[in-house]
Design a protein around this motif. Sequence first.
Motif, short mmCIF file in Angstrom:
data_model
loop_
_atom_site.label_atom_id
_atom_site.label_comp_id
_atom_site.label_asym_id
_atom_site.label_seq_id
_atom_site.Cartn_x
_atom_site.Cartn_y
_atom_site.Cartn_z
N TYR A 54 0.92 -3.38 -2.98
CA TYR A 54 0.32 -3.31 -4.32
C TYR A 54 0.18 -1.87 -4.82
CZ TYR A 54 -0.24 -8.26 -4.86
OH TYR A 54 0.04 -9.58 -5.02
N TYR A 55 -0.18 -0.93 -3.90
CA TYR A 55 -0.13 0.48 -4.27
C TYR A 55 0.93 1.15 -3.40
CZ TYR A 55 -5.12 -0.28 -5.52
OH TYR A 55 -6.29 -0.75 -6.02
N PRO A 56 1.89 1.82 -3.99
CA PRO A 56 2.81 2.56 -3.14
C PRO A 56 2.08 3.77 -2.54
CG PRO A 56 3.32 2.88 -5.48
CD PRO A 56 2.20 1.91 -5.41
N PRO A 57 2.25 4.01 -1.25
CA PRO A 57 1.57 5.17 -0.64
C PRO A 57 2.12 6.48 -1.21
CG PRO A 57 2.82 3.91 1.01
CD PRO A 57 3.06 3.25 -0.31
N SER A 58 1.27 7.50 -1.29
CA SER A 58 1.74 8.80 -1.76
C SER A 58 2.61 9.45 -0.70
CB SER A 58 0.55 9.72 -2.06
OG SER A 58 -0.41 9.05 -2.82
N ASN A 59 2.34 9.08 0.53
CA ASN A 59 3.03 9.67 1.67
C ASN A 59 3.00 8.70 2.83
OD1 ASN A 59 4.42 12.08 2.00
ND2 ASN A 59 2.58 13.25 1.41
N GLY A 60 3.96 8.80 3.72
CA GLY A 60 3.93 7.97 4.91
C GLY A 60 4.82 6.76 4.79
N LYS A 61 4.93 6.03 5.91
CA LYS A 61 5.86 4.90 5.95
C LYS A 61 5.20 3.68 6.57
CE LYS A 61 10.14 7.53 6.24
NZ LYS A 61 11.14 8.09 7.13
N ILE A 62 5.68 2.52 6.15
CA ILE A 62 5.19 1.27 6.71
C ILE A 62 6.38 0.46 7.19
CG2 ILE A 62 3.92 -0.85 6.19
CD1 ILE A 62 2.77 0.91 3.74
N PHE A 63 6.27 -0.08 8.41
CA PHE A 63 7.37 -0.87 8.96
C PHE A 63 6.89 -2.28 9.27
CE2 PHE A 63 8.25 3.52 9.90
CZ PHE A 63 9.61 3.65 9.63
N TYR A 64 7.76 -3.25 9.01
CA TYR A 64 7.48 -4.63 9.40
C TYR A 64 8.62 -5.08 10.29
CZ TYR A 64 7.11 -9.73 8.90
OH TYR A 64 7.03 -11.09 9.13
N LYS A 65 8.32 -5.42 11.51
CA LYS A 65 9.34 -5.81 12.50
C LYS A 65 10.45 -4.77 12.56
CE LYS A 65 8.88 -10.81 12.17
NZ LYS A 65 9.60 -12.00 11.69
N GLY A 66 10.07 -3.51 12.52
CA GLY A 66 11.05 -2.43 12.65
C GLY A 66 11.75 -2.06 11.36
N GLU A 67 11.56 -2.86 10.31
CA GLU A 67 12.24 -2.58 9.05
C GLU A 67 11.26 -1.88 8.11
OE1 GLU A 67 14.03 -4.99 5.23
OE2 GLU A 67 13.22 -6.11 6.91
N GLU A 68 11.74 -0.83 7.45
CA GLU A 68 10.83 -0.12 6.56
C GLU A 68 10.57 -0.93 5.29
OE1 GLU A 68 11.72 3.96 5.59
OE2 GLU A 68 10.05 4.01 4.17
N ILE A 69 9.28 -1.08 4.93
CA ILE A 69 8.93 -1.88 3.75
C ILE A 69 8.06 -1.07 2.79
CG2 ILE A 69 9.10 -4.11 4.92
CD1 ILE A 69 5.98 -4.05 5.06
N THR A 70 8.03 0.25 2.99
CA THR A 70 7.11 1.09 2.22
C THR A 70 7.18 0.85 0.72
OG1 THR A 70 7.63 2.74 3.89
CG2 THR A 70 6.24 3.46 2.08
N HIS A 71 8.40 0.73 0.21
CA HIS A 71 8.51 0.64 -1.25
C HIS A 71 8.94 -0.72 -1.76
CE1 HIS A 71 7.52 4.80 -1.77
NE2 HIS A 71 8.37 5.12 -0.81
N LYS A 72 8.70 -1.74 -0.94
CA LYS A 72 9.03 -3.10 -1.40
C LYS A 72 7.97 -3.58 -2.39
CE LYS A 72 12.12 -4.99 1.96
NZ LYS A 72 13.46 -4.89 1.45
N HIS A 73 8.39 -4.47 -3.30
CA HIS A 73 7.45 -5.06 -4.26
C HIS A 73 6.68 -6.20 -3.60
CE1 HIS A 73 9.06 -2.81 -7.62
NE2 HIS A 73 10.27 -3.09 -7.19
N PRO A 74 5.46 -6.46 -4.10
CA PRO A 74 4.65 -7.52 -3.49
C PRO A 74 5.39 -8.86 -3.40
CG PRO A 74 3.36 -6.34 -5.12
CD PRO A 74 4.74 -5.78 -5.18
N TYR A 75 6.14 -9.21 -4.46
CA TYR A 75 6.79 -10.52 -4.45
C TYR A 75 7.93 -10.62 -3.46
CZ TYR A 75 9.63 -7.93 -7.82
OH TYR A 75 10.39 -6.98 -8.44
N GLU A 76 8.35 -9.48 -2.90
CA GLU A 76 9.40 -9.53 -1.88
C GLU A 76 8.81 -9.82 -0.50
OE1 GLU A 76 12.82 -6.49 -2.99
OE2 GLU A 76 10.87 -5.56 -3.27
N TYR A 77 7.49 -9.70 -0.38
CA TYR A 77 6.83 -9.87 0.91
C TYR A 77 6.85 -11.31 1.39
CZ TYR A 77 4.87 -5.17 1.31
OH TYR A 77 4.70 -3.84 1.46
#
Lengths: 247, 340
Positions: A54-77
Motif C-alpha cells: 500500500y505504501y512503497p518503501p522509500s528504501n529497502g527491499k521486500i521478498f516473498y518466497k525469494g521473489e522481490e515484491i517491493t514495488h508490486k501493486h496491492p491487487y497483484e498480491y
Amino acid sequence: MENPIIKVESITKNFKGLKAVSDVSFEIRSGAITGMIGPNGAGKSTTFNMICGYYPPSNGKIFYKGEEITHKHPYEYTNMGIARTFQIMKPLGNLPVVDNVVPSAYFGRYGAKSLKEAREIALDVLNFTGLYEKRKVLAKDMGTPDQKRLEMARALATKPEMLFLDEVMAGLNPAETESAIELIRKINDSGVTIFLIEHIMKAVVSLCEHVIVLHHGEKISEGTPEEVMNDPYVMEVYLGKKGENNA
Amino acid sequence: MKTSTLTPYAIRKRIAIVLLLTILAVIPLFLSRQPYVMNVFILIFYTSTMSMAWNLLGGMTGQNSLGHAAYMGLGAYVAALFVTKAGLNPWLSMLLSMLIVGGLAGIVFYPCFLLKGPYFTLVSIAFGETIRQFVINWDFAGKATGISLPFGAESFLEFRFMSKAPYYYIGLIMIIGVYLLMRKISKSKFGFALRTIREDEDVASAIGIKPMKYKVYALIVSSMIAAMVGSFYAYYNRYIDPDLMLQSYSVEFVLPAIVGGAAFVEGPLVGGAILITLSEFLRNEFGAILPGINLILYAVVLLVVIRFRPVGLLGWFSESKLKKMIDVKILKKSEKDEEV
C-alpha cells in the motif's frame, strides 16, 4: 532462518521530513505465527502497509518466497497468495455478509467460475470463521467483533498462503478475544502463515512463536515472546525506566 | 433452478412477467390513434435505458457521472454523421457509434478515474460541456444548427417509420435487452468487482481487483449504451442539435435511478416510468394554467421522495409490508423460495 516466506531487507519510509520506519529488517518463517508489537506510533502499521504494497518503501527491499515484491501493486498480491485485513474495518457495508466474501472467491486463488461456486466457497469460509448464521445481515449492521471476523473471512476466501492481520483483536472484550485467538490458531493450523500486529499482549504471547518489537520506527528487539518480554530495553519502552519517577 | 423444481412462487412470478410483457406488446394496437401517449412510452423507454447506463457507473460502481448526456449526444452525432455524410446504413451507424463512443470514453476518461468522489463528478461535468462546446463550433457537424436526418419512404432497413409503433417496439426491445444485460452483469464477477469498488477501493485492491481497470470497463459499457440510445434518439426525432448534450439532461438520466433506487438493477425502470409519466402529466394538466408550475410541482415531488425515501422507491418497497403481502397472498411465496 531457512527459506523464510517473507524477507524484509532494511526498509525505510519517509513521510516528507518524518522518518516513520527506519532500516527495519526481519524474516517471517513459513507456517508459523509471527507477531509485531510496539507502542502507538512505532511504525507498525506503516511497516505492515509497506509489506502489503500500500505504501512503497522509500528504501529497502521486500521478498516473498525469494521473489522481490517491493514495488508490486496491492491487487497483484492476491494471486501470489498474500491476503490482509484492515485495522479500521472496511466492511462492504451495504452488502449482506455473504456478498462481502463472494468477490474474494471470484478474484482470489479459488477463481470461482460461477456465482453458485463463489457462494459455496463464501459460505464455507463463513462457516469456518463462525459467521454462517449472519450471512444475510448487512455488514454495516454487525458489531465490531463480527466485522473483525468478516475482515478475516474476506481475506481467507482468497485462499492465501500468507495472511497479514492488522489488530484484529482491538476493541474486543476478553471472551471475544479468546475466540478470536482460537480462530487465528485454527487458520494457522490449516496451513496459512500468519503475521499479526497486536496490542493485546496475552494474544501475542499465546499465539506467536516469534515476535518483533518496533519503537520509534526502529526494530529494538526480536525473539520468542519470553525473550522479548524480558529484554530490558523493551521493558523500558513499555513500562518506563526503573526508578525514573524517583530520580 | 430446473423446471421440474419450480415452486408455485416461481411459476406465478413468471406468469406475472409474461403478463406484463404481453400488455407492453399489445399497447400500440390500442393507442395507434394517440401518438402523444405513444411518445410518452417511447420517452420512458429511452430515458430509463439511459438511466440504466448511468446506474452501471453511478449506482453499481459509485462513480457519479454528471456528463452522460454528452455520451448520448455524441452517440447521436456520430450515428447521424455516418448516415448523412457517409450514407451508411443507420443500423450499422448505430453499431459504429457505440464502438467509437465507447472507445473514446475509455481513452478520454481514463485519467479522470484518478480522481475520486466529487472530483470525478466535477470533471465529468466539465468533459460533457467540453464535448458540447466542441460540437457547437464544429462546422462539419452543422455547428449550433444541428443535423437533420433525411426523410423518405418507410423502411426498416433505413430505421424510418411513419407511425410510432415500430419505434415503440424497438425502444421496448432496447430497454429489455439492456435490463437483461444489467441483471447479468449484476450477478457476475464483473458486477461483484464493481460493487466492491463502490464500497471501498482499498478492499478491492486487497482481494485482487484492479479498481482502475474495472471502472474503465464500466464506463465503456455505460457509454456504449448511451451511444445506442443517442442513435435511437436521432433516428426517432430525425433532428439533433448540441442542446442534446446540455448538462441538465444528464441530471434527467440520474433522477430515475436515484428515485427508483440506485442499488437495484430495476431502480431506473421504476423511477423512469414514474417520473416521466408524472412530469408529462403535470405538464399537460398544469402547464397551461401558469407557465412553470408543472416544474415546481415536479420539484416538490422529487424533494419529498428524496427526503423520505433516500434509498429509492425500491429500497422502501423491498422492505415493505406491501411487498410481503404481494409475495405471500398473490405470488404464494413460501420459505422454500428464500435463497441461500
